[in-house]
Motif scaffolding. Structure first.
Motif, PDB file in Angstrom:
ATOM      1  N   MET A 140     -45.845 -45.641 -35.353  1.00  0.00           N
ATOM      2  CA  MET A 140     -46.131 -44.423 -34.601  1.00  0.00           C
ATOM      3  C   MET A 140     -44.964 -44.132 -33.658  1.00  0.00           C
ATOM      4  O   MET A 140     -44.484 -45.006 -32.943  1.00  0.00           O
ATOM      5  CB  MET A 140     -47.418 -44.614 -33.810  1.00  0.00           C
ATOM      6  N   SER A 141     -44.509 -42.917 -33.634  1.00  0.00           N
ATOM      7  CA  SER A 141     -43.423 -42.517 -32.744  1.00  0.00           C
ATOM      8  C   SER A 141     -43.942 -42.273 -31.339  1.00  0.00           C
ATOM      9  O   SER A 141     -45.082 -41.834 -31.150  1.00  0.00           O
ATOM     10  CB  SER A 141     -42.773 -41.231 -33.255  1.00  0.00           C
ATOM     11  N   THR A 142     -43.095 -42.577 -30.376  1.00  0.00           N
ATOM     12  CA  THR A 142     -43.423 -42.294 -28.978  1.00  0.00           C
ATOM     13  C   THR A 142     -42.300 -41.465 -28.368  1.00  0.00           C
ATOM     14  O   THR A 142     -41.233 -41.312 -28.958  1.00  0.00           O
ATOM     15  CB  THR A 142     -43.597 -43.590 -28.165  1.00  0.00           C
ATOM     16  N   GLN A 143     -42.559 -40.969 -27.194  1.00  0.00           N
ATOM     17  CA  GLN A 143     -41.592 -40.156 -26.471  1.00  0.00           C
ATOM     18  C   GLN A 143     -41.617 -40.580 -25.014  1.00  0.00           C
ATOM     19  O   GLN A 143     -42.652 -41.002 -24.496  1.00  0.00           O
ATOM     20  CB  GLN A 143     -41.964 -38.680 -26.614  1.00  0.00           C
ATOM     21  N   HIS A 144     -40.463 -40.469 -24.336  1.00  0.00           N
ATOM     22  CA  HIS A 144     -40.354 -40.833 -22.922  1.00  0.00           C
ATOM     23  C   HIS A 144     -40.629 -39.590 -22.061  1.00  0.00           C
ATOM     24  O   HIS A 144     -40.081 -38.521 -22.320  1.00  0.00           O
ATOM     25  CB  HIS A 144     -38.950 -41.372 -22.622  1.00  0.00           C
ATOM     26  N   TYR A 145     -41.471 -39.759 -21.047  1.00  0.00           N
ATOM     27  CA  TYR A 145     -41.818 -38.668 -20.141  1.00  0.00           C
ATOM     28  C   TYR A 145     -41.542 -39.096 -18.700  1.00  0.00           C
ATOM     29  O   TYR A 145     -41.715 -40.261 -18.350  1.00  0.00           O
ATOM     30  CB  TYR A 145     -43.308 -38.313 -20.262  1.00  0.00           C
ATOM     31  N   THR A 146     -41.128 -38.163 -17.869  1.00  0.00           N
ATOM     32  CA  THR A 146     -40.919 -38.433 -16.451  1.00  0.00           C
ATOM     33  C   THR A 146     -41.661 -37.384 -15.623  1.00  0.00           C
ATOM     34  O   THR A 146     -41.894 -36.268 -16.081  1.00  0.00           O
ATOM     35  CB  THR A 146     -39.423 -38.382 -16.070  1.00  0.00           C
ATOM     36  N   ALA A 147     -42.017 -37.782 -14.420  1.00  0.00           N
ATOM     37  CA  ALA A 147     -42.695 -36.848 -13.514  1.00  0.00           C
ATOM     38  C   ALA A 147     -42.317 -37.155 -12.079  1.00  0.00           C
ATOM     39  O   ALA A 147     -42.028 -38.306 -11.731  1.00  0.00           O
ATOM     40  CB  ALA A 147     -44.206 -36.946 -13.680  1.00  0.00           C
ATOM     41  N   GLU A 148     -42.296 -36.129 -11.264  1.00  0.00           N
ATOM     42  CA  GLU A 148     -42.149 -36.244  -9.823  1.00  0.00           C
ATOM     43  C   GLU A 148     -43.387 -35.589  -9.217  1.00  0.00           C
ATOM     44  O   GLU A 148     -43.695 -34.447  -9.535  1.00  0.00           O
ATOM     45  CB  GLU A 148     -40.906 -35.518  -9.330  1.00  0.00           C
TER      46      GLU A 148
ATOM     47  N   LEU B 293     -51.756 -40.706  -6.648  1.00  0.00           N
ATOM     48  CA  LEU B 293     -52.867 -40.772  -5.696  1.00  0.00           C
ATOM     49  C   LEU B 293     -53.404 -42.192  -5.544  1.00  0.00           C
ATOM     50  O   LEU B 293     -53.918 -42.549  -4.477  1.00  0.00           O
ATOM     51  CB  LEU B 293     -53.979 -39.807  -6.105  1.00  0.00           C
ATOM     52  N   ALA B 294     -53.237 -43.020  -6.566  1.00  0.00           N
ATOM     53  CA  ALA B 294     -53.617 -44.433  -6.442  1.00  0.00           C
ATOM     54  C   ALA B 294     -52.663 -45.156  -5.492  1.00  0.00           C
ATOM     55  O   ALA B 294     -53.064 -46.079  -4.782  1.00  0.00           O
ATOM     56  CB  ALA B 294     -53.614 -45.099  -7.808  1.00  0.00           C
ATOM     57  N   GLU B 295     -51.403 -44.706  -5.456  1.00  0.00           N
ATOM     58  CA  GLU B 295     -50.412 -45.314  -4.564  1.00  0.00           C
ATOM     59  C   GLU B 295     -50.542 -44.809  -3.128  1.00  0.00           C
ATOM     60  O   GLU B 295     -50.153 -45.504  -2.197  1.00  0.00           O
ATOM     61  CB  GLU B 295     -48.997 -45.036  -5.072  1.00  0.00           C
ATOM     62  N   ILE B 296     -51.055 -43.603  -2.949  1.00  0.00           N
ATOM     63  CA  ILE B 296     -51.194 -42.986  -1.620  1.00  0.00           C
ATOM     64  C   ILE B 296     -52.666 -42.635  -1.413  1.00  0.00           C
ATOM     65  O   ILE B 296     -53.073 -41.478  -1.558  1.00  0.00           O
ATOM     66  CB  ILE B 296     -50.325 -41.704  -1.490  1.00  0.00           C
ATOM     67  N   PRO B 297     -53.494 -43.624  -1.068  1.00  0.00           N
ATOM     68  CA  PRO B 297     -54.927 -43.349  -0.882  1.00  0.00           C
ATOM     69  C   PRO B 297     -55.158 -42.244   0.164  1.00  0.00           C
ATOM     70  O   PRO B 297     -54.525 -42.235   1.220  1.00  0.00           O
ATOM     71  CB  PRO B 297     -55.490 -44.682  -0.399  1.00  0.00           C
ATOM     72  N   GLY B 298     -56.034 -41.331  -0.184  1.00  0.00           N
ATOM     73  CA  GLY B 298     -56.357 -40.243   0.732  1.00  0.00           C
ATOM     74  C   GLY B 298     -55.346 -39.112   0.711  1.00  0.00           C
ATOM     75  O   GLY B 298     -55.508 -38.124   1.417  1.00  0.00           O
ATOM     76  N   GLY B 299     -54.282 -39.239  -0.096  1.00  0.00           N
ATOM     77  CA  GLY B 299     -53.253 -38.211  -0.149  1.00  0.00           C
ATOM     78  C   GLY B 299     -53.714 -36.987  -0.938  1.00  0.00           C
ATOM     79  O   GLY B 299     -54.725 -37.014  -1.631  1.00  0.00           O
ATOM     80  N   GLN B 300     -52.927 -35.922  -0.798  1.00  0.00           N
ATOM     81  CA  GLN B 300     -53.198 -34.678  -1.515  1.00  0.00           C
ATOM     82  C   GLN B 300     -51.953 -34.276  -2.279  1.00  0.00           C
ATOM     83  O   GLN B 300     -50.858 -34.224  -1.697  1.00  0.00           O
ATOM     84  CB  GLN B 300     -53.550 -33.551  -0.552  1.00  0.00           C
ATOM     85  N   VAL B 301     -52.092 -33.980  -3.553  1.00  0.00           N
ATOM     86  CA  VAL B 301     -50.961 -33.522  -4.354  1.00  0.00           C
ATOM     87  C   VAL B 301     -50.587 -32.120  -3.900  1.00  0.00           C
ATOM     88  O   VAL B 301     -51.437 -31.240  -3.829  1.00  0.00           O
ATOM     89  CB  VAL B 301     -51.302 -33.539  -5.854  1.00  0.00           C
ATOM     90  N   GLU B 302     -49.296 -31.927  -3.588  1.00  0.00           N
ATOM     91  CA  GLU B 302     -48.817 -30.606  -3.177  1.00  0.00           C
ATOM     92  C   GLU B 302     -47.987 -29.942  -4.261  1.00  0.00           C
ATOM     93  O   GLU B 302     -47.743 -28.750  -4.199  1.00  0.00           O
ATOM     94  CB  GLU B 302     -48.009 -30.734  -1.893  1.00  0.00           C
ATOM     95  N   GLY B 303     -47.538 -30.721  -5.226  1.00  0.00           N
ATOM     96  CA  GLY B 303     -46.758 -30.158  -6.324  1.00  0.00           C
ATOM     97  C   GLY B 303     -46.281 -31.264  -7.231  1.00  0.00           C
ATOM     98  O   GLY B 303     -46.276 -32.434  -6.858  1.00  0.00           O
ATOM     99  N   SER B 304     -45.877 -30.877  -8.444  1.00  0.00           N
ATOM    100  CA  SER B 304     -45.369 -31.875  -9.375  1.00  0.00           C
ATOM    101  C   SER B 304     -44.484 -31.200 -10.408  1.00  0.00           C
ATOM    102  O   SER B 304     -44.530 -29.984 -10.595  1.00  0.00           O
ATOM    103  CB  SER B 304     -46.515 -32.619 -10.051  1.00  0.00           C
ATOM    104  N   ARG B 305     -43.677 -32.044 -11.047  1.00  0.00           N
ATOM    105  CA  ARG B 305     -42.763 -31.554 -12.080  1.00  0.00           C
ATOM    106  C   ARG B 305     -42.707 -32.608 -13.170  1.00  0.00           C
ATOM    107  O   ARG B 305     -42.634 -33.802 -12.874  1.00  0.00           O
ATOM    108  CB  ARG B 305     -41.384 -31.338 -11.464  1.00  0.00           C
ATOM    109  N   VAL B 306     -42.746 -32.202 -14.421  1.00  0.00           N
ATOM    110  CA  VAL B 306     -42.700 -33.149 -15.534  1.00  0.00           C
ATOM    111  C   VAL B 306     -41.573 -32.748 -16.490  1.00  0.00           C
ATOM    112  O   VAL B 306     -41.163 -31.591 -16.554  1.00  0.00           O
ATOM    113  CB  VAL B 306     -44.040 -33.213 -16.296  1.00  0.00           C
ATOM    114  N   ALA B 307     -41.073 -33.758 -17.221  1.00  0.00           N
ATOM    115  CA  ALA B 307     -40.006 -33.529 -18.190  1.00  0.00           C
ATOM    116  C   ALA B 307     -40.068 -34.597 -19.270  1.00  0.00           C
ATOM    117  O   ALA B 307     -40.742 -35.617 -19.120  1.00  0.00           O
ATOM    118  CB  ALA B 307     -38.650 -33.564 -17.495  1.00  0.00           C
ATOM    119  N   THR B 308     -39.335 -34.361 -20.344  1.00  0.00           N
ATOM    120  CA  THR B 308     -39.173 -35.353 -21.403  1.00  0.00           C
ATOM    121  C   THR B 308     -37.717 -35.376 -21.821  1.00  0.00           C
ATOM    122  O   THR B 308     -37.004 -34.392 -21.636  1.00  0.00           O
ATOM    123  CB  THR B 308     -40.069 -35.050 -22.618  1.00  0.00           C
ATOM    124  N   ASP B 309     -37.286 -36.514 -22.367  1.00  0.00           N
ATOM    125  CA  ASP B 309     -35.910 -36.582 -22.867  1.00  0.00           C
ATOM    126  C   ASP B 309     -35.783 -35.937 -24.242  1.00  0.00           C
ATOM    127  O   ASP B 309     -34.696 -35.770 -24.765  1.00  0.00           O
ATOM    128  CB  ASP B 309     -35.399 -38.021 -22.894  1.00  0.00           C
TER     129      ASP B 309
END
Length: 66
Positions: free
Chosen positions: A1-9, A46-62
């Motif tokens: 099965m092929s996979t792909q690398h993904y990144t997110a901020e 959110l698991a790393e920052i308990p009680g935090g709120q997501v304000e934005g995000s960006r995702v990409a792939t190679d």
């Protein structure tokens, strides 16, 4: 099965009011939608920052299949 690398901020506002960026790199099935990658990355952030709120995000792939 092929996979792909993904990144997110993910920008998370802490309960103290600080804005932090969590970087998330993962591999997954080829062709994951940006919303699938974003949901997984935000869950990790959110698991790393308990009680935090997501304000934005960006995702990409190679774009390469592995």
């Amino acid at each position: 099965m092929s996979t792909q690398h993904y990144t997110a901020e993910v920008n998370v506002r802490t309960t103290a009011g600080d804005l932090v960026t969590i970087y998330h790199d993962t591999s997954g099935p080829v062709g994951m939608s940006s919303s699938e990658v974003r949901a997984a990355a935000e869950k990790v952030a959110l698991a790393e920052i308990p009680g935090g709120q997501v304000e934005g995000s960006r995702v990409a792939t190679d774009g390469k299949q592995h």
